[in-house]
Write an enzyme that holds these catalytic residues in place. Structure first.
Site, short mmCIF file in Angstrom:
data_model
loop_
_atom_site.label_atom_id
_atom_site.label_comp_id
_atom_site.label_asym_id
_atom_site.label_seq_id
_atom_site.Cartn_x
_atom_site.Cartn_y
_atom_site.Cartn_z
N PRO A 129 0.83 -1.21 0.00
CA PRO A 129 0.00 0.00 0.00
C PRO A 129 0.87 1.26 0.00
O PRO A 129 1.81 1.37 0.78
CB PRO A 129 -0.79 -0.13 1.31
N MET A 130 0.54 2.18 -0.89
CA MET A 130 1.32 3.42 -1.00
C MET A 130 0.38 4.60 -1.24
O MET A 130 -0.32 4.64 -2.26
CB MET A 130 2.34 3.32 -2.14
N THR A 131 0.35 5.52 -0.31
CA THR A 131 -0.52 6.67 -0.41
C THR A 131 -0.08 7.57 -1.57
O THR A 131 1.10 7.89 -1.70
CB THR A 131 -0.50 7.48 0.89
N GLY A 163 -3.94 3.41 1.51
CA GLY A 163 -4.83 3.53 2.65
C GLY A 163 -6.15 4.18 2.29
O GLY A 163 -6.19 5.23 1.63
N GLN A 189 -6.66 -1.41 2.06
CA GLN A 189 -6.09 -1.15 3.37
C GLN A 189 -7.01 -0.13 4.06
O GLN A 189 -7.22 0.97 3.55
CB GLN A 189 -4.68 -0.59 3.28
N HIS A 232 -4.76 -1.17 8.85
CA HIS A 232 -3.47 -0.50 8.98
C HIS A 232 -3.17 -0.25 10.46
O HIS A 232 -3.71 0.68 11.07
CB HIS A 232 -3.51 0.82 8.21
N TYR A 268 0.15 5.31 13.07
CA TYR A 268 -1.23 5.73 12.84
C TYR A 268 -2.11 5.21 13.98
O TYR A 268 -1.62 4.63 14.94
CB TYR A 268 -1.69 5.29 11.45
#
Length: 346
Positions: A29-31, A63, A106, A149, A154
């Protein structure tokens, strides 16, 4: 051994619950903040489809935030609630499945504005329910599971870590007590999706504010931390490290994913600078990028069944065909990670 034989373990199918992945490669996962007002468009569907059609077995989306006022302060991070956003994700799921891939969202809450002690028990109950509702929507849309996540400082991780959880009630205290918030989220999601829908939990020792942080200082502490999460219903752990090749504890070569699998018996995903010639945190220093790196050590660990799946982040971000190039021996065609390359290939 030929090149094709050496990489074959990355492309063996893996059965997880009732789904089968075509390869052991996971898109991490990569924002990206490419979803205006939280709504993923056709460009997002195309982005994930390109990775699925090039040999990625499982995609974990960037995310996706739950419906809660503190969940995100970024307007272009995708939501996993609301008719428009859910419609956009339905199109993403269709595109990935048509390309032969599997995909899970995610589910994310970025964290408390102050600290977790500011939340009342009714606030916590509301957040738990928001996770469960997003999990239910994910199942309804046809996703193949969910990932929670719980890493990198977070919200879930803020409850895990003693330095960010000063609570003196049942949501704070010792290591096991600090898992209660996550346990309630996992249990609520499990009730929402049923017994056979996969739930993955991503966790890390390190935090965005402290790369040397440790939730657990020893295998015994890690086992104590993981046990309530397993009991709550986690099916797989996504073990986030900065460098997958580094041992997690002294006296063993096992990394965090290796220890987690050994202690829980659950499948694990390893991640951390896979396919890059430097750890990912250095990529953000001014003007610095990274070339591709050999993955021999990674394959050896996979063949020893230290972990089950391998998540690839920035190498896949810059090169949608990274997996197929690795599979086919086209390593000379791999695209180095640079900010300019990323802009052209999203």
């Amino acid at each position: 051994m030929t090149y094709a034989q050496s990489v074959q373990s990355l492309f063996k199918p893996f059965t997880f619950g009732k789904i089968t992945l075509s390869s052991r490669i996971v898109m991490a996962p990569m924002t990206r903040q490419f979803s205006p007002d939280g709504v993923p468009g056709s460009d997002v569907a195309d982005y994930y489809r390109r990775r699925a059609e090039n040999g990625v077995g499982l995609i974990v989306t960037e995310g996706t935030v739950v419906q809660h006022p503190d969940a995100s302060n970024q307007g272009n991070v995708p939501h996993l609630y609301g008719e428009a956003a859910l419609g956009g994700w339905a199109n993403v799921v269709t595109a990935v499945h048509e390309a032969g891939g599997r995909i899970i969202p995610q589910i994310w809450h970025m964290g408390a504005r102050g600290h977790v002690g500011d939340y009342s028990e009714s606030d916590i109950a509301s957040i738990v329910q928001s996770f469960a509702q997003s999990a239910l929507e994910a199942k309804r849309l046809g996703f193949d599971g969910i990932e929670l996540h719980g890493a990198h400082g977070y919200l879930i991780d803020q409850f895990f870590w003693e330095k960010t959880n000063p609570r003196t009630d049942s949501y704070g205290g010792d290591m096991v007590a600090r898992t209660r918030f996550a346990v309630e989220i996992i249990e609520a999601c499990r009730r929402a999706v049923g017994p056979e829908f996969p739930i993955v939990l991503r966790f890390s020792q390190w935090k965005a504010t402290d790369y040397t942080a440790k939730l657990a200082e020893s295998p015994a502490e890690l086992e104590k931390f993981l046990a309530p999460l397993v009991d709550a219903g986690v099916d797989m752990f996504h073990c986030s490290t900065r460098r997958f090749w580094e041992p997690e504890f002294e006296g063993s070569d096992l990394n965090l994913a290796g220890w987690t699998k050994k202690l829980t018996g659950k499948p694990t995903i390893t991640v951390g600078s896979v396919g890059l010639d430097g750890d990912f945190t250095s990529l953000f220093t001014e003007g610095k990028g990274a070339n591709h790196a050999k993955i021999d050590g990674l394959i050896e660990r996979l063949e020893r069944e230290e972990f089950d799946l391998v998540a690839v982040g920035r190498a896949l971000l810059v090169d949608p065909a990274w997996a197929s190039k690795i599979r086919d021996g086209r390593t000379a065609e791999l695209i180095p990670f640079t900010s300019e390359a990323v802009k052209t290939l999203y």
